[in-house]
Write a protein that holds these residues in place. Sequence first.
Motif, PDB file in Angstrom:
ATOM      1  N   UNK A   1      34.338 -45.874 -13.173  1.00 41.24           N
ATOM      2  CA  UNK A   1      33.393 -45.849 -14.282  1.00 41.24           C
ATOM      3  C   UNK A   1      32.198 -46.727 -13.927  1.00 41.24           C
ATOM      4  N   UNK A   2      31.047 -46.112 -13.847  1.00 40.34           N
ATOM      5  CA  UNK A   2      29.913 -46.805 -13.263  1.00 40.34           C
ATOM      6  C   UNK A   2      28.813 -47.151 -14.240  1.00 40.34           C
ATOM      7  N   UNK A   3      28.770 -46.463 -15.371  1.00 40.16           N
ATOM      8  CA  UNK A   3      27.559 -46.614 -16.185  1.00 40.16           C
ATOM      9  C   UNK A   3      27.766 -47.383 -17.486  1.00 40.16           C
ATOM     10  N   UNK A   4      29.006 -47.757 -17.763  1.00 43.97           N
ATOM     11  CA  UNK A   4      29.226 -48.574 -18.950  1.00 43.97           C
ATOM     12  C   UNK A   4      29.454 -50.022 -18.558  1.00 43.97           C
ATOM     13  N   UNK A   5      28.959 -50.920 -19.401  1.00 39.86           N
ATOM     14  CA  UNK A   5      29.216 -52.335 -19.176  1.00 39.86           C
ATOM     15  C   UNK A   5      30.726 -52.585 -19.269  1.00 39.86           C
ATOM     16  N   UNK A   6      31.241 -53.428 -18.391  1.00 39.35           N
ATOM     17  CA  UNK A   6      32.700 -53.602 -18.394  1.00 39.35           C
ATOM     18  C   UNK A   6      33.213 -54.178 -19.706  1.00 39.35           C
TER      19      UNK A   6
ATOM     20  N   UNK B   1      23.293 -52.062 -14.216  1.00 46.61           N
ATOM     21  CA  UNK B   1      24.363 -51.367 -14.937  1.00 46.61           C
ATOM     22  C   UNK B   1      25.569 -51.186 -14.025  1.00 46.61           C
ATOM     23  N   UNK B   2      25.284 -50.728 -12.828  1.00 48.00           N
ATOM     24  CA  UNK B   2      26.391 -50.413 -11.922  1.00 48.00           C
ATOM     25  C   UNK B   2      27.188 -51.671 -11.589  1.00 48.00           C
TER      26      UNK B   2
ATOM     27  N   UNK C   1      41.021 -57.315 -13.619  1.00 49.76           N
ATOM     28  CA  UNK C   1      41.024 -56.330 -12.531  1.00 49.76           C
ATOM     29  C   UNK C   1      42.375 -55.621 -12.434  1.00 49.76           C
TER      30      UNK C   1
ATOM     31  N   UNK D   1      27.556 -54.281 -13.288  1.00 42.06           N
ATOM     32  CA  UNK D   1      28.263 -54.832 -14.454  1.00 42.06           C
ATOM     33  C   UNK D   1      29.310 -53.864 -14.985  1.00 42.06           C
ATOM     34  N   UNK D   2      29.499 -52.755 -14.302  1.00 44.53           N
ATOM     35  CA  UNK D   2      30.481 -51.770 -14.766  1.00 44.53           C
ATOM     36  C   UNK D   2      31.851 -52.102 -14.178  1.00 44.53           C
TER      37      UNK D   2
ATOM     38  N   UNK E   1      32.773 -54.307 -10.766  1.00 44.02           N
ATOM     39  CA  UNK E   1      33.738 -55.414 -10.698  1.00 44.02           C
ATOM     40  C   UNK E   1      34.686 -55.224  -9.517  1.00 44.02           C
TER      41      UNK E   1
END
Lengths: 341, 252
Positions: free
Chosen positions: B113-118, A179-180, B102, A182-183, A187
């Motif tokens: 933001x760490x816990x949602x898929x980009x 998850x981390x 980016x 892919x967040x 990136x």
Amino acid sequence: MIKQPLLLSKVNVVYAIVVGVMAVLPFVLDSRTMTILLTQFCIFAILAMSYDILLGYTGIISFGHAMFFGIGAYTTAIMLSDYGPSIGIFAVSIVVGIVLSAIISVISGALTLRLKSHFYAMFTLAISGLFLVLAEKWRTVTKGNDGFTFRAPELFRERLYFYFLVLICLVVVFILLKRIVASPFGKVLVAIRENEQRTRSLGYKTLGYKIIASVIAGAVASLAGSLYAISLRFVNTSVMTMDITLDALMMTIIGGVGTLIGPIIGAGVIEFAQHYLSGLAREYPIFERWIIFFGILYILAVIFFPRGIVGTVSLRYHEWKLKKGQKTKASVKLREKEIQR
Amino acid sequence: MEPIIKTSNLSIKFGEHKAVDNINFEMSAKHFKSIIGPNGAGKTTFFNLISGELEPTEGDVFFKGLSLRKKSSVERTRLGIGRSFQITNVFPNLTVLENVRLAVQSKRKVRFHMLNHFLKYKEITNEAIGILEQVLLTDKMHQVANQLSHGEKRKLEIGMLLALDTEILLLDEPTAGMSLEEVPAILDVIRSIKERGDKTILLIEHKMDMIIDLSDSIMVLFNGALLADGTPEEIMNNETVQQAYLGGLAYD
Ligand SMILES: Nc1ncnc2c1ncn2[C@@H]1O[C@H](COP(=O)(O)OP(=O)(O)OP(=O)(O)O)[C@@H](O)[C@H]1O
Ligand SMILES: [Mg+2]
């Protein structure tokens, strides 16, 4: 056109099957040695994944990762022997280990992650050396080099239960780290690996990202250390040594940097190779120096599989797909893979 | 009106070499200024001092009256000074879309933001795709930046700057090394930014026809010093400039 990966994607189904197989494996093999080996494999897979957050995702080279593993191992060992072998104490010790590791990564990161990467590598080497000395000299707490044994919680004396706990930890850590990375945060980590100066120029304070990455890596490594201590019911200074860091490094590189599945596979390869090579050593003394074979294996891996196992396999897979004529899409992916080292 | 950007006695020395020598300049908002000067005149170094890539040995840069002396390149970008690089400076192993995303992500302040898929942040992806349409890179969006042609990399470089959407745009030779067919498209992009009228633009270029056409004013650097600053007409008729620079105009 650009879709979020589905929960029930092909890959996830494969993962689920693999976890299922790993869960029944001890019953099939029905061997204490195998259960222990599988347990070690899961623990080192967790450690290697944490290392790859630094090396593969953020591009930070650390030679001090063992320090966090050691902090976890000692925290759990000391708390269990001082406060009694209950599950509750064990859980608290994991949390304490993680918090300690986090604090130490924040401090050392804030001090040194702004340095050039090779200085940081040196610094991590030095500070982890310091912790090793601390573990050797602080005899009242650590019992020095010899270390000490302790009682594990009753439940975990049953090797199988402990194996399940470790397997669950592996799965949870894998999902969480996945998850981390892919967040949006993940990136930016990759952007830092690719070109830190440009990442800053885009308005990201990279130091903060690097510190957080090292906190995450340190915390996960500490968890692995806690589990490791329980698996041995013993701890000594070897958990703080460079060997642990090198293991994590090798597993990551052999499996494939910049992926999470790579370090897991790398951990599997190395743990099982270690097991069988030391088994062979009983018959052929030359294998006693299995570490030398490792050195050779490592060199060969770096020469022939610079992408690691996962990188190489996925490259071959895309080449094969290309041959089968699914040209356009596969060729783009192939070229992407070629470039992603 | 208070200048949006201003430098005072701005200088930097590399050893004994004064690459930027005591430059005092200012610019009001929404103005389009070009910088010309022979190779090695100090144009890129001047940008590096404004964007915080380098620290001046003397002098200071002011953004809306605020001293930037203590501000890192990160903070300057966040304040509103964005730049593109003369030597393509992108994320080589990421795809074109990821590169631009980016930049959009930073502009939208989606940072930790760490816990949602980009990909949950659809607006970021969509905006990035919009930018790629502007710089004519939509068909390359899934390619790794490394594999782009030189001209396409230049487009990507501009795309990333546009995506940041800063008040000030510093463009360092956006068309350098592009093939002749590619230049007009980039020119159109720059012109349309100018016509939207909400940006302050500083452009380093060697192509005189392009500069004269676009600029409200031109400044000339020579050996690190500010030789002249004026309307395109003034600059073209300035004798010192002609001798120093235009006389030896062998650039394109
Ligand atoms: N980091 C550095 N260290 C030492 N010298 C430098 C550095 N950056 C630039 N210089 C020198 O400063 C001078 C100005 O260089 P700069 O790149 O600013 O020129 P420019 O006007 O952008 O030229 P061009 O038209 O070729 O891009 C050159 O002599 C260059 O060699
Ligand atoms: Mg230049």
